[in-house]
Design an enzyme around this catalytic site. Structure first.
Site, PDB file in Angstrom:
ATOM      1  N   ASP A 162      -0.401  -7.591   2.612  1.00 30.05           N
ATOM      2  CA  ASP A 162       0.380  -6.407   2.226  1.00 30.05           C
ATOM      3  C   ASP A 162       1.836  -6.734   1.938  1.00 30.05           C
ATOM      4  OD1 ASP A 162       0.280  -3.840   1.511  1.00 30.05           O
ATOM      5  OD2 ASP A 162       0.182  -2.973   3.514  1.00 30.05           O
ATOM      6  N   CYS A 213      73.271  62.258 -33.486  1.00 29.08           N
ATOM      7  CA  CYS A 213      72.729  61.930 -32.162  1.00 29.08           C
ATOM      8  C   CYS A 213      71.866  60.670 -32.207  1.00 29.08           C
ATOM      9  CB  CYS A 213      71.927  63.096 -31.597  1.00 29.08           C
ATOM     10  SG  CYS A 213      70.494  63.561 -32.582  1.00 29.08           S
ATOM     11  N   HIS A 264       0.824  -1.211   0.000  1.00 21.84           N
ATOM     12  CA  HIS A 264       0.000   0.000   0.000  1.00 21.84           C
ATOM     13  C   HIS A 264       0.863   1.268   0.000  1.00 21.84           C
ATOM     14  CE1 HIS A 264       0.749   0.055   4.416  1.00 21.84           C
ATOM     15  NE2 HIS A 264       0.541   1.361   4.284  1.00 21.84           N
ATOM     16  N   SER A 305       3.932   3.110   8.706  1.00 17.20           N
ATOM     17  CA  SER A 305       3.669   1.896   7.934  1.00 17.20           C
ATOM     18  C   SER A 305       4.967   1.150   7.678  1.00 17.20           C
ATOM     19  CB  SER A 305       3.010   2.235   6.595  1.00 17.20           C
ATOM     20  OG  SER A 305       1.682   2.655   6.796  1.00 17.20           O
ATOM     21  N   HIS A 363      65.196  65.556 -31.001  1.00 14.48           N
ATOM     22  CA  HIS A 363      66.460  65.462 -30.279  1.00 14.48           C
ATOM     23  C   HIS A 363      66.493  64.161 -29.486  1.00 14.48           C
ATOM     24  CE1 HIS A 363      67.011  69.683 -31.261  1.00 14.48           C
ATOM     25  NE2 HIS A 363      65.826  69.951 -30.715  1.00 14.48           N
TER      26      HIS A 363
END
Length: 975
Positions: free
Chosen positions: A201, A627, A192, A232, A700
């Site tokens: 059952d 430079c 059940h 149960s 420069h």
């Protein structure tokens, strides 16, 4: 004397025969007057062996065992311990009494206090309990089965698992365990409970019955007076259960209650019920309550505006299974009624929930695809839920960086960026209002950027910003420990020796003892810049020093069009002048001078590298117009010592001759680009600070001598990879045409190399040097067919091929092409045809020249010559197709005569020398022949020598009559 044998050893015993014997038994044996140990000799012989053996011990089993011998130092230590213990025991220094009248002597005035115990009157010492190890017993037979069953049940109880028991007939029973106080109650799964109505059952198999009897609990453990929903299947001891139905078993399996005369009676699940009892029984399954609430709530809240009539199409059992999977995926729990699971779920954030549920969700999705194909909507629900859980921002670190960068900027658009950033941080838990607000802030940011872009396209520089980076450029070559000495100074190594190629050619020496006045002003093409080298002589007065450290400002104006560079419509920021936060141009200030250093970077981030020094102690300054050599000096820092020779030679022989004085920034960037191809490490080389003078159109490159002239704009480019962007043709900028140094007269170098080639054709020593060190000078022989044929006939090209064949195949291949070209030219007699053959081969040789990457001076001259010849040929080709005649063709004869001027002079000198040597040899040989031969043979020999002389001198006559003025060695009167 008596001799007896003990084993194999004879022992001699002396007897006294005259000794009187008594009457007792004690005098029965002869008395030995002098006792002799019979084993003495044996012990003496075995002493050394016994010494090596250990002690002889008696074991428990009645055997003698020889122990391992102890070392001498252990025996000595044990002996000392025994003697020390014996001395202590025999000592007389024993305390017999304590004199209580004696007052202790106080050695200190400090109060030492007293000892106080924390023990109370109830103190009781706890003795240590002995640890008793339980002996493990070997399980045998039936005990093993009981032990396994007990442990299995313990695992099932602790892990909340389902117990499945199957008998031989494959009849299975299922059970779970629930905690009641300190005990576990066993719940057997009944029919059940799974929505099945049966008279009986449950039917237990034999093994399940035994387990149930073992796990049954008394009714008192439930802590309740009555049974209720959820009990149960609970297994109880029958003797403790009140009002139970008639049953002979020792256990009762709870199913429900039936009223018998208004008295509720407990029904066992194994009992078969009648039809009347089936209709009246009240079962204790919790599923009824669940389904009651579920059905009622579902019916009350289901949608009413459906566009169809609902039907029962799906399997109900499968619906229940899918519902269970969805429940566990949305809410992972052990029981849906457990409050602890609910509490744990609420305490988790989205990331934790996703980590806990992601694996199970993936498994459920796979299960739905395989076993529940009709429930496609369930799969979509899970995918949507999974996507929602994993919504997280994976780049929170970037959001934190945005917050730091905009923390001190309250104005727009940074205020809008802050709000958007806050929303992104909360990604995964955003509301619709927050997303809408973020969209509004994003709209404001887009409007700002759109307006800024429009202003840029309109050449409006009011919004232009180009700040100097606040982070220092990290030069790994200056951080490596192997490149630094103990004082953290850069070690030049072999680079110092090869750097002399720069110092000796493009730098002037400064003798500090002569002062610095003549080096203060650096000349420019259209002006001058005042250096700070004179400020190396500093006053000691602070006021005078501060006055001396002031610069002379030059007005360069604000940020304008000539300050920016664009590429494809966007700003190229490294090629622009720098600005501050508000868009004002950053101008240079007074730069302090230093000695013997190379300065990289600028402003507060400058790095000072000590230059390689010599024994003279002189300083070096770049010559006027050169430079830009400081840029290549800075690149040398990033070149490895093994490649420093090739780098300096390439700069000296190829780069600097091209650049010369005052080249444009585009040419300097192109030269740097070429160097990075051969030396990729120089891409990250840090540059000296470059100042921009917009008035004179000059850039420069600052050295270590600083600058008194101030007010220049500052170029942002900081490393070589940024500077080479000036070499791009796509760059729209006026800055790339500013002068830094350069010489556009490339032809002068070609003329010098050509004269050197003509000079060396008939000088083997010079030609050998050309072949070994500068072989590409031979390519310049293509200017004249006569020069090319002279090299071919003298086997110079063949020698060049053989020399480079095993050293550099690419050079050998080019020399081979020249030899093949010379052979083709020799097959033609017309000068115009010879020039056409040479010009046709120029593109092929130029393509091969592009594959050569050697640090040689002659590569540049050869490339320039070949490119001019190739481009000239393409230009003349178009003119010829249009029907016109090029003037260059008519001038080739004059050019050939001009080139053969020096070449012909050398040939004339060679002919004169050859004639003199020939005449001397003929006269010397003829004087001997005339003495030996008759007149007829003399005349014949004379004619043959005369004809040979005419042939060598180039005469077309095959037979010439001898005369006195013919120049023949024999055309003279005989003596």
């Amino acid at each position: 004397m008596t001799t007896i044998n003990i084993g194999t050893i004879p022992v001699v015993i002396n007897q006294n025969a005259d000794t009187q014997m008594g009457e007792g038994t004690k005098n029965i044996f002869p008395i030995v007057k002098d006792f002799v140990d019979p084993f003495a000799d044996l012990e003496m012989r075995c002493a050394e062996r016994v010494k090596r053996m250990g002690e002889l011990c008696f074991s428990k089993k009645g055997r003698y065992i020889t122990m391992i011998p102890k070392p001498d130092y252990i025996k000595a230590r044990e002996k000392e311990q025994r003697e020390e213990e014996l001395n202590f025991q025999n000592s007389e220094h024993v305390l017999n009494s304590l004199d209580t009248t004696c007052t202790p002597e106080h050695h200190s005035s400090r109060n030492n206090g007293m000892q106080v115990s924390f023990k109370t009157q109830h103190y009781k010492r706890t003795f240590r309990k002995p640890r008793i190890q339980a002996k493990k017993r070997d399980l045998k037979g039936q005990h093993t089965i009981h032990y396994v069953a007990k442990e299995l049940l313990s695992i099932v109880k602790k892990r909340d698992m389902v117990l499945e028991v199957v008998d031989k007939r494959k009849h299975a029973n299922f059970a779970t365990f629930r905690r009641y106080g300190k005990t576990y109650g066993m719940h057997i799964t009944l029919n059940h409970m799974v929505r099945k109505r049966r008279r009986v059952d449950v039917t237990l198999n034999k093994l399940m019955t035994e387990i149930a009897m073992h796990c049954a609990i008394p009714f008192e453990c439930l802590n309740t007076l009555t049974l209720r929903k959820g009990h149960s299947g609970l297994v109880l001891q029958t003797e403790t259960v009140p009002n139970v139905h008639k049953i002979k078993s020792k256990i009762t399996i709870v199913r429900g209650v039936v009223n018998e005369g208004n008295i509720p009676v407990l029904i066992d699940a194994r009992k078969k019920l009648s039809g009347r009892d089936m209709s009246t029984i009240r079962e204790f399954s919790a599923g009824d309550l669940f389904w009651k609430g579920y059905n009622q709530t579902f019916i009350d809240n289901r949608p009413t505006d459906l566009n169809h009539q609902c039907t029962s199409d799906l399997n109900v059992t499968q619906c229940g299974s899918v519902m269970a999977l969805l429940t566990l995926a949305l809410f992972p729990c052990g029981r849906i009624t457990c409050k602890k699971c609910v509490e744990n779920f609420l305490n988790q954030n989205n990331k934790e929930r996703f980590n806990n549920a992601s694996v199970f969700i993936n498994q459920v999705i796979q299960l739905l695809e395989k076993g529940f194909s009709e429930f496609k909507h369930s799969k979509e629900i899970l995918l949507m839920f999974k996507e929602r859980l994993q919504m997280e921002n994976p780049a929170t670190d970037q959001c934190m960086e945005i917050a730091k960068a905009t923390a001190a900027l309250p104005e727009a658009p940074f205020s809008h960026i802050k709000e958007i950033n806050n929303v992104l941080l909360k990604y995964g838990s955003l509301s619709n209002e927050e997303v809408g607000g973020a969209s509004k802030h994003l709209l404001e940011v887009v409007r700002y950027i759109r307006n800024r872009t429009d202003s840029i396209q309109r050449n409006d520089l009011s919004k232009f910003r180009n700040k100097i980076s606040s982070k220092t450029h990290i030069n790994l070559d200056l951080m490596c420990d192997n490149q630094l000495d103990k004082n953290a100074n850069f070690v030049w190594g072999q680079r110092a020796y090869h750097a002399k190629r720069f110092l000796s050619n493009y730098f002037n020496e400064i003798n500090p003892s002569e002062g610095y006045d003549k080096f203060i002003f650096r000349k420019l093409p259209n002006g001058a810049r005042e250096l700070a080298i004179g400020r190396l002589i500093m006053p000691t007065n602070f006021e005078a020093f501060r006055e001396q450290m002031k610069g002379k400002m030059i007005d360069n104006g604000p940020i304008g069009k000539d300050c920016v560079s664009r590429m494809r419509g966007s700003f190229c920021y490294p090629c622009c002048c720098t600005t501050d936060d508000v868009g004002t141009a950053v101008i240079s200030d007074f730069k302090m001078p230093t000695k013997y250093h190379l300065v990289l970077g600028g402003n507060d981030l400058a790095k000072y590298i000590k230059l390689p020094t010599d024994t003279t102690g002189n300083m070096y300054i770049a010559k006027d117009g050169f430079c830009h050599i400081n840029i290549f000096f800075a690149m040398l820092v990033n070149v490895s010592e093994e490649k420093s020779k090739d780098f300096t030679k390439m700069v000296r022989d190829q780069i600097m001759p091209k650049l010369g004085e005052w080249p444009t920034m585009m040419d300097v960037a192109t030269a740097c680009w070429q160097l990075t191809v051969w030396f990729p490490d120089t891409l990250s080389a840090e540059l000296p600070r470059i100042l921009v003078d917009h008035k004179l159109g000059i850039m420069h490159v600052l050295d270590s001598y600083g600058s008194i002239s101030a007010g220049y704009h500052v170029l942002k480019a900081n490393i070589v990879s940024q500077l080479i962007k000036f070499a791009s043709d796509d760059l729209e900028s006026e800055l790339k045409y500013y002068r830094v140094g350069g010489d556009c007269n490339f032809g002068s170098r070609v003329r010098i190399d050509t004269k050197f080639l003509l000079k060396s054709i008939y000088r083997p020593d010079l030609l050998e040097r050309i072949i070994e060190h500068e072989p590409f000078v031979l390519v310049l022989a293509m200017q004249s067919p006569a020069v090319l044929l002279a090299l071919f006939n003298s086997a110079s090209l063949e020698k060049a091929v053989q020399y480079w064949m095993h050293r550099e195949m690419q050079v050998s291949h080019i020399m081979t092409l020249l030899a093949v070209l010379a052979s083709n030219v020799s097959a033609s007699k017309l000068l115009t045809t010879q020039f056409e053959i040479i010009e046709a081969s120029a593109p092929q040789i130029l393509a091969e020249m592009d594959k050569v990457h050697l640090p040689m001076h002659s590569i540049h001259s050869a490339n320039v010559f070949l490119m001019n010849m190739s481009e000239s040929r393409e230009t003349d080709k178009t003119i010829d197709e249009l029907g016109f005649y090029s003037f260059k063709k008519s001038s080739r004869i004059l050019m050939e005569k001009n080139l053969n001027g020096g070449f012909g002079g050398a040939m004339a000198r060679i002919r004169i020398v050859g004639t003199v040597v020939f005449n001397k040899a003929v006269v010397a040989s003829a004087s001997k022949i005339f003495k030996l031969c008759n007149p007829t043979r003399r005349a014949r020999y004379k004619r043959q020598v005369h004809n040979l002389t005419q042939v060598i001198r180039g005469s077309d006559k095959t037979t010439v009559t001898c005369s006195e003025g013919s120049g023949c060695p024999f055309c003279r009167k005989e003596d």
